[in-house]
Design an enzyme around this catalytic site. Structure first.
Site, PDB file in Angstrom:
ATOM      1  CG  ASP A 301      24.594 -11.649 -11.731  1.00 15.56           C
ATOM      2  OD1 ASP A 301      23.712 -12.255 -11.440  1.00 15.56           O
ATOM      3  OD2 ASP A 301      25.570 -11.709 -11.429  1.00 15.56           O
ATOM      4  CD1 TRP A 302      17.747 -13.846 -11.280  1.00 16.69           C
ATOM      5  CD2 TRP A 302      19.060 -14.100 -12.841  1.00 16.69           C
ATOM      6  NE1 TRP A 302      17.576 -15.286 -11.911  1.00 16.69           N
ATOM      7  CE2 TRP A 302      18.589 -15.071 -12.549  1.00 16.69           C
ATOM      8  CE3 TRP A 302      20.416 -14.020 -13.577  1.00 16.69           C
ATOM      9  CZ2 TRP A 302      18.807 -16.358 -13.385  1.00 16.69           C
ATOM     10  CZ3 TRP A 302      20.589 -15.167 -14.591  1.00 16.69           C
ATOM     11  CH2 TRP A 302      19.723 -16.090 -14.419  1.00 16.69           C
TER      12      TRP A 302
END
Length: 584
Positions: A301-302
């Site tokens: 995920d970012w």
């Protein structure tokens, strides 16, 4: 002129991958390990740095060797296609000409959150995944995903940062609208259909790769808080339902999903290491690779590695459980865990230094780069990297796709209560709140005073507690109960005139008093005013069934276990409730 083997489409993919890999510098390899944000400039031009962007487009592609990007923000179909072509043209001019893989968060519904989903805009508008779950029709979900595929291909997107198949077991969690609800069995069935619709029978030039999220299931959040933020980093399983949350991901792997995104959460109280899933070898190697046999791309995920600025405010790296490590140490731990790619990051120099210092073997980098390059070849990007802006304009939001989405909106509407009001007949005098008066005028005479009305139509949203940060404010969390003063106003209207209430359930609202006093109560999961009124007036049939239960009180919510589905005491409406609605 001699053509390098990797440019020859007649050669086997694995041979092309090995040839290209052998020609890459360490810096070029390192660039592949990052999948970060890009924005689009006016009229489909390339964006400069600023906002979410630390570097401009040219620096990211030509200077830092990145070739994987997700587009943030919105724009018209033609502009998107022209932008995609400009990005690809820039990449084609680099030393090896590796094409860019463009991705996006969902763009086909009604949620506007720059960290999760965008309004449909030019794309066909469908109900949120919760609404697809409310219908519960795998054939419809496959048709939806196929529509997404066709619209994405037209503008150049080749990876979908979805489906999101976490389970909605904690009623307060802010990310539920993107899920298929609280049932693992429903999510298993629908994710198989979704992957088929996006990827086809197998991944190929006509596919959009599915990046399924958030492994191994992000719904069991302590107190329902989200691990985008430090106060929400703990993921817990007090009810012992860890395997239940994993089940949809087993189905996704069996369905052949191309990519997997682990969540930010840090498991607490399990036999897994207490570090975020992107750093978690027990989960990524032990569970995903070895037990489930997944050999696709694992993309975090970012924002796991570096602190950043989001919407002008500082945001610490979501390095839960490894906050004390340096950026390089975090990257090394994630690679050791099994991560192939870092979402939302753009620091390939960190990888180069890890290899040059001997901390990470170049062979380990090669293993991930092979997966990433292989997908580009399989998707046909080396042969067809450009799109046709005219075709994009013709394809996105066609009458066919728009009609499919509008029909799904109507089917997903869920009738929770009806005290003899439905279907509404004739052309009554209507008092409306939260509904376009222009749309309502097509169904009745709109009046300004509820005292003059035969029927009121009131559209509401699930309550939430406003959080202080600019980015944080997009994540609707906290209490699900209507504030006292707002509830008084609502009940005053319900007591004054027969009222049809439609509540948008992005989370399970607490509404016992409204349910008791509304003449009719509908739930929507993303639907236009016309869709709601078509159902109310019997012009369309509501087929929805609740994809989670609606709790009776916040006390009942707090007493529930975050990993256990539908476990609040005496819910106002149970899971699966829905009356349907008679048509005219």
């Amino acid at each position: 002129m001699t053509t390098h083997p990797y440019r020859d489409p007649d050669r086997p993919v694995d041979e092309r991958v090995e040839d290209l890999l052998s020609r890459m510098t360490l810096e070029e390899k390192a660039g592949q390990l990052f999948h970060t944000m890009l924005a689009m400039g006016p009229g489909g031009t390339l964006a400069e740095k600023g906002g979410f962007l630390r570097y401009d487009t040219t620096e990211l592609i030509a200077g830092r060797h990145l070739t994987h990007f997700n587009l943030i923000g919105q724009g018209g179909a033609r502009d998107m296609a022209q932008w995609a072509n400009r990005v690809q043209e820039l990449a084609a001019g680099t030393r090896l000409g590796i094409p860019v893989t463009l991705s996006t968060d969902p763009r086909h519904a009604f949620t506007d959150n720059p960290g999760a989903s965008f309004l449909a805009g030019d794309f066909s508008a469908w109900p949120e995944p919760l609404g697809l779950a409310a219908i519960g029709d795998p054939a419809l979900v496959e048709r939806f995903a196929d529509t997404v595929r066709r619209e994405y291909l037209a503008v150049g997107f080749r990876v979908a940062l979805h489906p999101q198949i976490d389970l909605a077991t904690e009623p307060r969690w802010s990310r539920q609208s993107g899920t298929f609800g609280s049932s693992a069995e429903v999510a298993e069935e629908l994710v198989r259909a979704y992957v088929r619709g996006l990827q086809g029978p197998e991944l190929g030039p006509g596919s959009v790769a599915a990046m399924v999220k958030h492994f191994p299931g992000g719904g069991a959040q302590k107190d329902g808080e989200d691990p985008h933020f430090p106060y929400g980093k703990e993921q817990v399983y007090p009810g012992g339902m860890r395997e239940y949350h994993l089940a949809p991901f087993v189905a996704a792997v069996e369905a052949g999903c191309s990519q997997m995104m682990p969540y930010y959460g840090q498991p607490v109280g399990t036999d897994w290491e207490e570090v975020g899933f992107g750093f978690n070898k027990d989960v990524l190697t032990g569970l995903l690779r070895e037990r489930l046999g997944f050999d696709g791309i694992i993309c975090t995920d970012w924002g796991l590695l570096t602190d950043a600025e989001i919407l002008g405010e500082p945001a610490e790296a979501r390095a839960w459980g490894v906050e004390h490590l340096t950026v390089a140490e975090r990257a090394a731990k994630a690679l050791d865990a099994g991560t192939d790619q870092f979402g939302g990051e753009q620091c390939p120099e960190v990888i180069v230094e890890l290899v040059r210092s001997g901390r990470i073997a170049e062979e380990r980098i090669d293993a991930s780069v092979r997966r990433l390059l292989r997908e580009k070849f399989v998707l046909g990007l080396f042969e067809n990297r450009y799109v046709d802006p005219d075709r994009a304009e013709e394809t996105v939001g066609t009458a066919e796709f728009t009609a499919l989405g509008e029909a799904a909106q109507r089917r997903s509407l869920t009738v929770l209560a009806d005290r003899g009001v439905l279907p509404v007949t004739g052309r009554p005098r209507l008092y409306v709140q939260g509904v376009s008066e222009g749309v309502a005028a097509e169904y009745g005479e709109v009046v300004a005073d509820p005292a003059e009305a035969d029927l009121a139509v009131l559209r509401l949203r699930t309550p939430y507690e406003q959080r202080p940060g600019a980015f944080e404010s997009f994540f609707h969390a906290g209490s699900l109960a209507f504030p006292e003063e707002e509830l008084k106003e609502i009940l005053r209207l319900l007591d004054a005139v027969p009222t049809l209430v439609c509540v948008n359930l992005e989370r399970p609202a607490v509404l016992p008093e409204i349910a008791e006093r509304a003449a009719a109560l509908l739930a929507d999961f993303g639907a236009s005013d016309a869709a709601v009124l078509d159902v109310a007036f019997g012009r369309a049939k509501a087929e929805g069934r609740l994809p989670f239960e609606l709790p009776r009180s916040m006390e009942a919510v707090a007493a529930g276990l975050p990993d256990v589905p539908n476990d609040t005491e005496d819910p106002v409406f149970p899971y699966g409730h829905g009356l349907g609605a008679p048509t005219a």
